[in-house]
Design a protein around this motif. Structure first.
Motif, PDB file in Angstrom:
ATOM      1  N   ARG A   1       0.834  -1.216   0.000  1.00 57.02           N
ATOM      2  CA  ARG A   1       0.000   0.000   0.000  1.00 57.02           C
ATOM      3  C   ARG A   1       0.857   1.249   0.000  1.00 57.02           C
ATOM      4  N   ALA A   2       1.918   1.212   0.809  1.00 58.27           N
ATOM      5  CA  ALA A   2       2.795   2.381   0.924  1.00 58.27           C
ATOM      6  C   ALA A   2       3.470   2.710  -0.409  1.00 58.27           C
ATOM      7  N   GLU A   3       3.693   1.674  -1.224  1.00 59.30           N
ATOM      8  CA  GLU A   3       4.304   1.883  -2.538  1.00 59.30           C
ATOM      9  C   GLU A   3       3.320   2.511  -3.512  1.00 59.30           C
ATOM     10  N   THR A   4       2.084   2.021  -3.526  1.00 62.79           N
ATOM     11  CA  THR A   4       1.106   2.446  -4.526  1.00 62.79           C
ATOM     12  C   THR A   4       0.295   3.661  -4.088  1.00 62.79           C
ATOM     13  N   ALA A   5      -0.029   3.731  -2.808  1.00 58.66           N
ATOM     14  CA  ALA A   5      -0.806   4.865  -2.281  1.00 58.66           C
ATOM     15  C   ALA A   5      -0.130   5.335  -1.004  1.00 58.66           C
ATOM     16  N   PRO A   6       0.859   6.217  -1.144  1.00 59.24           N
ATOM     17  CA  PRO A   6       1.635   6.630   0.035  1.00 59.24           C
ATOM     18  C   PRO A   6       0.736   7.128   1.166  1.00 59.24           C
ATOM     19  N   PRO A   7       0.976   6.620   2.378  1.00 60.23           N
ATOM     20  CA  PRO A   7       0.200   7.109   3.525  1.00 60.23           C
ATOM     21  C   PRO A   7       0.645   8.522   3.878  1.00 60.23           C
ATOM     22  N   ARG A   8      -0.035   9.110   4.830  1.00 60.58           N
ATOM     23  CA  ARG A   8       0.430  10.409   5.338  1.00 60.58           C
ATOM     24  C   ARG A   8       1.874  10.271   5.809  1.00 60.58           C
ATOM     25  N   LYS A   9       2.631  11.333   5.648  1.00 55.73           N
ATOM     26  CA  LYS A   9       4.047  11.296   6.003  1.00 55.73           C
ATOM     27  C   LYS A   9       4.301  12.134   7.247  1.00 55.73           C
ATOM     28  N   LEU A  10       5.241  11.652   8.051  1.00 58.08           N
ATOM     29  CA  LEU A  10       5.623  12.380   9.251  1.00 58.08           C
ATOM     30  C   LEU A  10       6.612  13.471   8.856  1.00 58.08           C
ATOM     31  N   VAL A  11       6.270  14.711   9.162  1.00 59.47           N
ATOM     32  CA  VAL A  11       7.118  15.847   8.800  1.00 59.47           C
ATOM     33  C   VAL A  11       7.360  16.716  10.024  1.00 59.47           C
ATOM     34  N   GLY A  12       8.299  17.637   9.867  1.00 59.04           N
ATOM     35  CA  GLY A  12       8.525  18.652  10.873  1.00 59.04           C
ATOM     36  C   GLY A  12       7.820  19.936  10.485  1.00 59.04           C
ATOM     37  N   LEU A  13       7.310  20.647  11.480  1.00 58.57           N
ATOM     38  CA  LEU A  13       6.689  21.949  11.261  1.00 58.57           C
ATOM     39  C   LEU A  13       7.350  22.962  12.188  1.00 58.57           C
ATOM     40  N   ILE A  14       7.739  24.111  11.633  1.00 59.07           N
ATOM     41  CA  ILE A  14       8.302  25.199  12.436  1.00 59.07           C
ATOM     42  C   ILE A  14       7.349  26.371  12.360  1.00 59.07           C
ATOM     43  N   ALA A  15       6.903  26.840  13.501  1.00 52.08           N
ATOM     44  CA  ALA A  15       5.929  27.930  13.546  1.00 52.08           C
ATOM     45  C   ALA A  15       6.571  29.248  13.122  1.00 52.08           C
ATOM     46  N   GLU A  16       5.806  30.035  12.373  1.00 52.11           N
ATOM     47  CA  GLU A  16       6.268  31.383  12.035  1.00 52.11           C
ATOM     48  C   GLU A  16       5.959  32.355  13.160  1.00 52.11           C
ATOM     49  N   GLY A  17       4.923  32.045  13.947  1.00 50.43           N
ATOM     50  CA  GLY A  17       4.569  32.883  15.089  1.00 50.43           C
ATOM     51  C   GLY A  17       5.032  32.265  16.395  1.00 50.43           C
ATOM     52  N   ARG A  18       4.405  32.694  17.495  1.00 53.31           N
ATOM     53  CA  ARG A  18       4.827  32.251  18.823  1.00 53.31           C
ATOM     54  C   ARG A  18       3.880  31.213  19.426  1.00 53.31           C
ATOM     55  N   ARG A  19       2.729  30.986  18.811  1.00 52.80           N
ATOM     56  CA  ARG A  19       1.768  30.046  19.396  1.00 52.80           C
ATOM     57  C   ARG A  19       2.246  28.605  19.162  1.00 52.80           C
ATOM     58  N   VAL A  20       2.055  27.782  20.183  1.00 51.13           N
ATOM     59  CA  VAL A  20       2.620  26.424  20.156  1.00 51.13           C
ATOM     60  C   VAL A  20       1.592  25.422  19.622  1.00 51.13           C
ATOM     61  N   PRO A  21       1.938  24.705  18.547  1.00 46.45           N
ATOM     62  CA  PRO A  21       1.058  23.627  18.075  1.00 46.45           C
ATOM     63  C   PRO A  21       1.153  22.428  19.012  1.00 46.45           C
ATOM     64  N   ARG A  22       0.010  21.857  19.353  1.00 43.25           N
ATOM     65  CA  ARG A  22      -0.004  20.731  20.301  1.00 43.25           C
ATOM     66  C   ARG A  22      -0.597  19.486  19.651  1.00 43.25           C
ATOM     67  N   ALA A  23      -0.323  18.349  20.259  1.00 41.59           N
ATOM     68  CA  ALA A  23      -0.816  17.067  19.742  1.00 41.59           C
ATOM     69  C   ALA A  23      -2.328  17.118  19.550  1.00 41.59           C
ATOM     70  N   GLY A  24      -2.782  16.639  18.400  1.00 45.80           N
ATOM     71  CA  GLY A  24      -4.206  16.610  18.089  1.00 45.80           C
ATOM     72  C   GLY A  24      -4.696  17.794  17.294  1.00 45.80           C
ATOM     73  N   PHE A  25      -3.905  18.880  17.202  1.00 41.82           N
ATOM     74  CA  PHE A  25      -4.332  20.046  16.435  1.00 41.82           C
ATOM     75  C   PHE A  25      -4.326  19.696  14.935  1.00 41.82           C
ATOM     76  N   PRO A  26      -5.340  20.153  14.182  1.00 40.49           N
ATOM     77  CA  PRO A  26      -5.379  19.872  12.740  1.00 40.49           C
ATOM     78  C   PRO A  26      -4.320  20.664  11.974  1.00 40.49           C
ATOM     79  N   VAL A  27      -3.720  20.010  10.969  1.00 45.46           N
ATOM     80  CA  VAL A  27      -2.843  20.698  10.014  1.00 45.46           C
ATOM     81  C   VAL A  27      -3.701  21.017   8.792  1.00 45.46           C
ATOM     82  N   VAL A  28      -3.606  22.243   8.298  1.00 47.23           N
ATOM     83  CA  VAL A  28      -4.521  22.702   7.258  1.00 47.23           C
ATOM     84  C   VAL A  28      -3.759  23.309   6.081  1.00 47.23           C
TER      85      VAL A  28
END
Length: 371
Positions: free
Chosen positions: A282-309
């Motif tokens: 499945r991972a070969e044909t339909a790649p699952p979501r990928k784990l990435v790093g996110l760096i905030a441009e502002g000061r608010r802290v993203p926490r576990a469970g928050f949606p990425v949009v």
């Protein structure tokens, strides 16, 4: 009825040092001693001393110990050399991750499996349930060990002051028996901070003697005691997964981007093989979501469970987030749709309580130590 948390052999010492204690996976553990930022920075630039006695040690012995572990886990344990360690996982029949583990080979027919504190009983039960038919024995050794860790660039110098073991010959992900400050120990060159360091498995009755000796030897090198709070920000900067966040029973190793730990080429069957074969395809044909790093441009802290949009749609979810003392900005790990996973992808944000805060997509890890 709730039960009282378990105490490590160093509980009274932590309290005497003014530690803020917290219930973690049924254990009363030091969260911090003073400043989380100072403890984090000490590990990055000098050294920190941790009590990790909440981790779960399970010993597997017998003529078929290696064959059994290769069946019970996704890795090829038969190829682990004497005195070496390997990162691996235990999964359900459906491929869902039960826990990520480190397996140490202690002898010809003896292995130590180290599980995360919150999963130790689950892993013990799974191994016990899978050992039938193998000439091997599974033993709960959680009460037989205290675990201390010295982490940071000064850790080799500190350790050399208290042991005559061959640390220069001790490679990363290896362990050897030795004496540290007069205490018999398994000295392992492993850790969860992104820094060089050592984990020391000792009898609980020797834990305080060892802690005090390491504290004294570390004083000229700037070593300070460190709690679980900075351990979390250190591992997050190093892009290391945490069970319950980046790893869950809802994900296979391939979903988590860790398919490399699954060794299909090993001899014999293993638990989850069929499901993991399908997950790999499945991972070969339909790649699952990928784990990435996110760096905030502002000061608010993203926490576990928050949606990425992005483009007004939810494209993923934050798994871990915190202020990064090293980067000086909030950071997060998140699973995102493959189309948005490339570093530098524009228009990605995190929905923080109704506001879409812009974030930069980066490759993991956020931090790599200088070799």
């Amino acid at each position: 009825m709730s039960t009282a948390p378990r105490l490590t052999a160093l509980d009274a010492l932590h309290r005497s040092l003014g530690a803020t204690m917290t219930d973690f996976a049924g254990w009363d553990m030091p969260l911090r001693y003073a400043s989380e930022r100072d403890e984090h920075n000490a590990v990055r630039t000098r050294a920190g001393l941790f009590d990790l006695s909440h981790m779960g040690e399970i010993t597997v012995t017998g003529p078929e110990a290696a064959a059994f572990l290769s069946y019970a886990l996704v890795g090829n344990i038969a190829t682990v050399g004497n005195g070496r360690a390997r990162y691996t996982m235990i999964v359900q029949e459906d491929g869902g991750i039960v826990d990520d583990l480190i397996v140490y080979r202690l002898g010809e027919t003896e292995y130590m499996v180290v599980a995360n504190a919150g999963n130790a009983q689950i892993v013990l039960d799974a191994l016990t349930g899978r050992v039938g038919g193998f000439d091997a024995e599974v033993r709960d050794d959680r009460d037989a060990y205290a675990l201390l860790a010295v982490q940071g660039p000064e850790s080799p110098a500190i350790m050399k002051a208290v042991t005559d073991a061959d640390l220069d010959g001790l490679k990363y992900y290896a362990g050897l028996p030795g004496t540290v400050a007069g205490v018999p120990a398994l000295i392992a060159r492993t850790g969860y901070t992104g820094e060089d360091g050592f984990e020391l498995f000792v009898a609980p009755e020797h834990a305080e003697q060892l802690w005090r000796a390491l504290t004294e030897a570390g004083a000229p090198h700037g070593l300070i005691p460190c709690g679980l709070s900075c351990r979390d920000t250190l591992r997050l900067e190093a892009g290391m997964p945490l069970y319950g966040h980046e790893l869950t029973t809802a994900l296979t190793p391939f979903d988590a981007g860790l398919g490399r730990v699954v060794k299909f080429e090993k001899e014999g069957d293993f638990v989850g093989r069929e499901a993991l074969t399908a997950a790999a395809e499945r991972a070969e044909t339909a790649p699952p979501r990928k784990l990435v790093g996110l760096i905030a441009e502002g000061r608010r802290v993203p926490r576990a469970g928050f949606p990425v949009v992005a483009d007004g749609k939810v494209i993923g979810e934050v798994t871990s987030g915190a202020p990064s003392p090293t980067l000086g900005k909030p950071i997060a790990m998140a699973y995102v749709d493959a189309a948005f996973a490339a570093p530098g992808t524009e228009g990605v944000g995190v929905d923080i309580r109704g506001t879409h805060e812009p974030h930069e997509v980066v490759a993991l890890p956020f931090y790599k130590r200088q070799k």
